[in-house]
Design an enzyme around this catalytic site. Structure first.
Site, PDB file in Angstrom:
ATOM      1  N   HIS A 151      62.122 -36.137  57.269  1.00 41.02           N
ATOM      2  CA  HIS A 151      62.577 -35.122  56.317  1.00 41.02           C
ATOM      3  C   HIS A 151      61.367 -34.601  55.553  1.00 41.02           C
ATOM      4  CE1 HIS A 151      64.941 -32.946  53.393  1.00 41.02           C
ATOM      5  NE2 HIS A 151      64.320 -33.592  52.418  1.00 41.02           N
ATOM      6  N   GLY A 166      58.039 -35.554  50.163  1.00 36.50           N
ATOM      7  CA  GLY A 166      58.369 -35.670  48.743  1.00 36.50           C
ATOM      8  C   GLY A 166      59.870 -35.658  48.542  1.00 36.50           C
ATOM      9  N   LYS A 167      60.276 -35.964  47.315  1.00 37.27           N
ATOM     10  CA  LYS A 167      61.691 -35.989  46.999  1.00 37.27           C
ATOM     11  C   LYS A 167      62.304 -34.604  47.119  1.00 37.27           C
ATOM     12  CE  LYS A 167      61.455 -39.979  43.873  1.00 37.27           C
ATOM     13  NZ  LYS A 167      61.733 -40.468  42.503  1.00 37.27           N
ATOM     14  N   SER A 168      63.589 -34.579  47.335  1.00 38.32           N
ATOM     15  CA  SER A 168      64.297 -33.309  47.443  1.00 38.32           C
ATOM     16  C   SER A 168      64.152 -32.518  46.144  1.00 38.32           C
ATOM     17  CB  SER A 168      65.777 -33.570  47.741  1.00 38.32           C
ATOM     18  OG  SER A 168      66.487 -32.368  47.851  1.00 38.32           O
ATOM     19  N   GLY A 169      63.810 -31.236  46.254  1.00 36.05           N
ATOM     20  CA  GLY A 169      63.631 -30.369  45.097  1.00 36.05           C
ATOM     21  C   GLY A 169      62.252 -30.389  44.503  1.00 36.05           C
ATOM     22  N   ILE A 170      61.295 -31.120  45.098  1.00 37.92           N
ATOM     23  CA  ILE A 170      59.944 -31.200  44.566  1.00 37.92           C
ATOM     24  C   ILE A 170      59.172 -29.905  44.775  1.00 37.92           C
ATOM     25  CG2 ILE A 170      58.838 -32.099  46.632  1.00 37.92           C
ATOM     26  CD1 ILE A 170      58.177 -33.354  43.081  1.00 37.92           C
ATOM     27  N   GLY A 171      59.597 -29.096  45.771  1.00 46.33           N
ATOM     28  CA  GLY A 171      58.922 -27.826  46.016  1.00 46.33           C
ATOM     29  C   GLY A 171      58.201 -27.738  47.348  1.00 46.33           C
ATOM     30  N   LYS A 172      58.619 -28.523  48.328  1.00 42.80           N
ATOM     31  CA  LYS A 172      57.964 -28.506  49.643  1.00 42.80           C
ATOM     32  C   LYS A 172      58.139 -27.159  50.331  1.00 42.80           C
ATOM     33  CE  LYS A 172      60.353 -31.999  51.122  1.00 42.80           C
ATOM     34  NZ  LYS A 172      61.136 -32.306  49.905  1.00 42.80           N
ATOM     35  N   SER A 173      59.371 -26.657  50.346  1.00 40.30           N
ATOM     36  CA  SER A 173      59.623 -25.388  51.031  1.00 40.30           C
ATOM     37  C   SER A 173      58.941 -24.234  50.321  1.00 40.30           C
ATOM     38  CB  SER A 173      61.136 -25.140  51.124  1.00 40.30           C
ATOM     39  OG  SER A 173      61.774 -26.164  51.870  1.00 40.30           O
ATOM     40  N   ASP A 190      62.634 -28.992  56.656  1.00 40.83           N
ATOM     41  CA  ASP A 190      63.752 -29.910  56.419  1.00 40.83           C
ATOM     42  C   ASP A 190      63.792 -31.043  57.439  1.00 40.83           C
ATOM     43  OD1 ASP A 190      65.902 -30.881  54.981  1.00 40.83           O
ATOM     44  OD2 ASP A 190      67.352 -29.853  56.223  1.00 40.83           O
ATOM     45  N   GLU A 215      64.552 -23.063  53.895  1.00 40.17           N
ATOM     46  CA  GLU A 215      65.500 -22.972  52.785  1.00 40.17           C
ATOM     47  C   GLU A 215      64.737 -22.931  51.471  1.00 40.17           C
ATOM     48  OE1 GLU A 215      68.591 -25.635  50.174  1.00 40.17           O
ATOM     49  OE2 GLU A 215      67.593 -26.502  51.928  1.00 40.17           O
ATOM     50  N   ARG A 256      40.885 -39.950  41.731  1.00 39.58           N
ATOM     51  CA  ARG A 256      40.072 -38.891  41.139  1.00 39.58           C
ATOM     52  C   ARG A 256      38.709 -38.756  41.800  1.00 39.58           C
ATOM     53  NH1 ARG A 256      40.285 -38.978  34.706  1.00 39.58           N
ATOM     54  NH2 ARG A 256      39.347 -36.948  35.163  1.00 39.58           N
TER      55      ARG A 256
END
Length: 358
Positions: A151, A166-173, A190, A215, A256
């Site tokens: 995913h 990353g977690k759903s809604g993190i901004g990958k798309s 997705d 999406e 860093r």
């Protein structure tokens, strides 16, 4: 990120599926052992061992396709019928998945009888052994490759396959969309179908129903091919770099300097991974571009962080004990001014001009 364990089990295909596959590209005919067409082939490499005809059966892997070429057949034809029957009995007594004879030569009669008796598919190909082996390897690598589903988002950035996790809604798309607008290519969004390819490579491609689509929350499903054209999409790409997006945490130990390399295991392959914190004001698409460029440098043998630390250590070692040295840039930075290099005026000298004699 989660892998589906069920998709990482060993894959197999039946002999019937192999012979009926349109991508095999060989002229084949079954001469004996039709009852064993349902036997499973579970190994992507073939085996060509002439010693089996002299009774040395050690090392024979039944799940591999056994190939009898010109050398093996010429030896078998030099035997009398009784010796051929003994060799065939020892060879076909193993639970072989399939036996392939090359160059279109019909195998000796005792071989056909034993193949029929044991239900071992005996196939004749008209092509040479080298061509048969290459075609079988190509097809079996595709059909038996270990696979898994991931995913995330896979994009092609400067010919570097970047897997965004990353977690759903993190901004990958959203990052992938911004990268496409910068001229890079989307591979999958997705659901990514990953498969292993020797030696030590993992390739990703989109699920069939999601191909070319992405999406974006608030906009819905977008067709990247229709919006940006065929140059904005790619059907398949090797995974070269994993980028995990995480929400910014003030106390998290983010890297860093970049001396320590992180790796993510994907189908048994260690893929380099970087963790990027996400917070308002950070241009994540630009940072991902830099990560891809840095990966190209690493592949070329350059490690910027280690080179920087090495130069720093060398500078400290050159200093005298108890001496404090201020940083001086390399001498290559002090160059004579050239009006073609910059539109900025030359530096003003702080030394007063000498007095003119009257």
């Amino acid at each position: 990120m989660t892998f589906e364990p069920a998709t990482q089990t060993l894959r197999s295909m039946s002999v019937r599926e192999l012979l009926d596959d349109p991508h095999l590209g060989l002229n084949v005919r079954l001469v004996a052992g039709a009852a064993g067409l349902g036997r499973e082939i579970a190994h992507s490499r073939i085996q060509k061992s002439g010693l089996v005809l002299v009774g040395h059966l050690h090392g024979v892997v039944p799940s591999r396709i056994q190939v009898l070429g010109e050398t093996e057949l010429s030896y078998a034809e030099s035997l009398n019928e009784e010796q051929q029957a003994a060799a065939a009995l020892a060879f076909f007594s193993l639970p072989l998945s399939c036996v392939v004879v090359t160059r279109g030569v019909d195998p000796p009669r005792p071989f056909c009888l034993e193949a029929e008796r044991t239900g071992t598919p005996l196939v004749v190909c008209t092509e040479r052994s080298s061509q048969v082996i290459a075609s079988l390897h190509t097809l079996l690598d595709e059909r038996l490759a270990p696979r898994t589903r991931v995913h995330g988002v896979l994009v092609d950035v400067f010919e570097v396959g970047v897997l965004l996790l990353g977690k759903s809604g993190i901004g990958k798309s959203e990052c992938a969309l911004e990268l496409v607008m910068r001229g890079h290519r989307l591979v999958a969004d997705d659901v990514i179908e990953c498969d292993y390819r020797p030696p030590g490579m993992v390739f990703g491609q989109p699920a069939a129903l999601l191909r070319h689509h992405i999406e974006v929350r608030g906009l819905g499903i977008l067709n990247i091919k229709d919006l940006f054209g065929v140059t904005a999409i790619r059907d398949r790409k090797r995974v070269d770099l994993v980028v995990e997006l995480q929400l910014w945490q003030p106390d998290a130990p983010y890297d860093r300097i970049g001396l320590e390399d992180r790796y993510r295991d994907v189908l048994g392959v260690s893929v380099r991974e970087v963790v990027l914190p996400v917070r308002p004001g950070r241009n994540m698409s630009s940072i991902i571009e830099i990560a891809a460029r840095n990966e190209l440098l690493r592949q070329a043998g350059h490690h910027p962080a280690r080179e920087f630390v090495k130069n720093l250590e060398q500078g400290l070692l050159r200093a005298e004990p108890g001496e404090t040295r201020s940083f001086r840039p390399p001498s290559s930075q002090f160059r004579a001014y050239s009006p073609t290099e910059s539109s900025a005026p030359p530096p003003v000298s702080l030394t007063p001009p000498p007095e003119r004699k009257s």
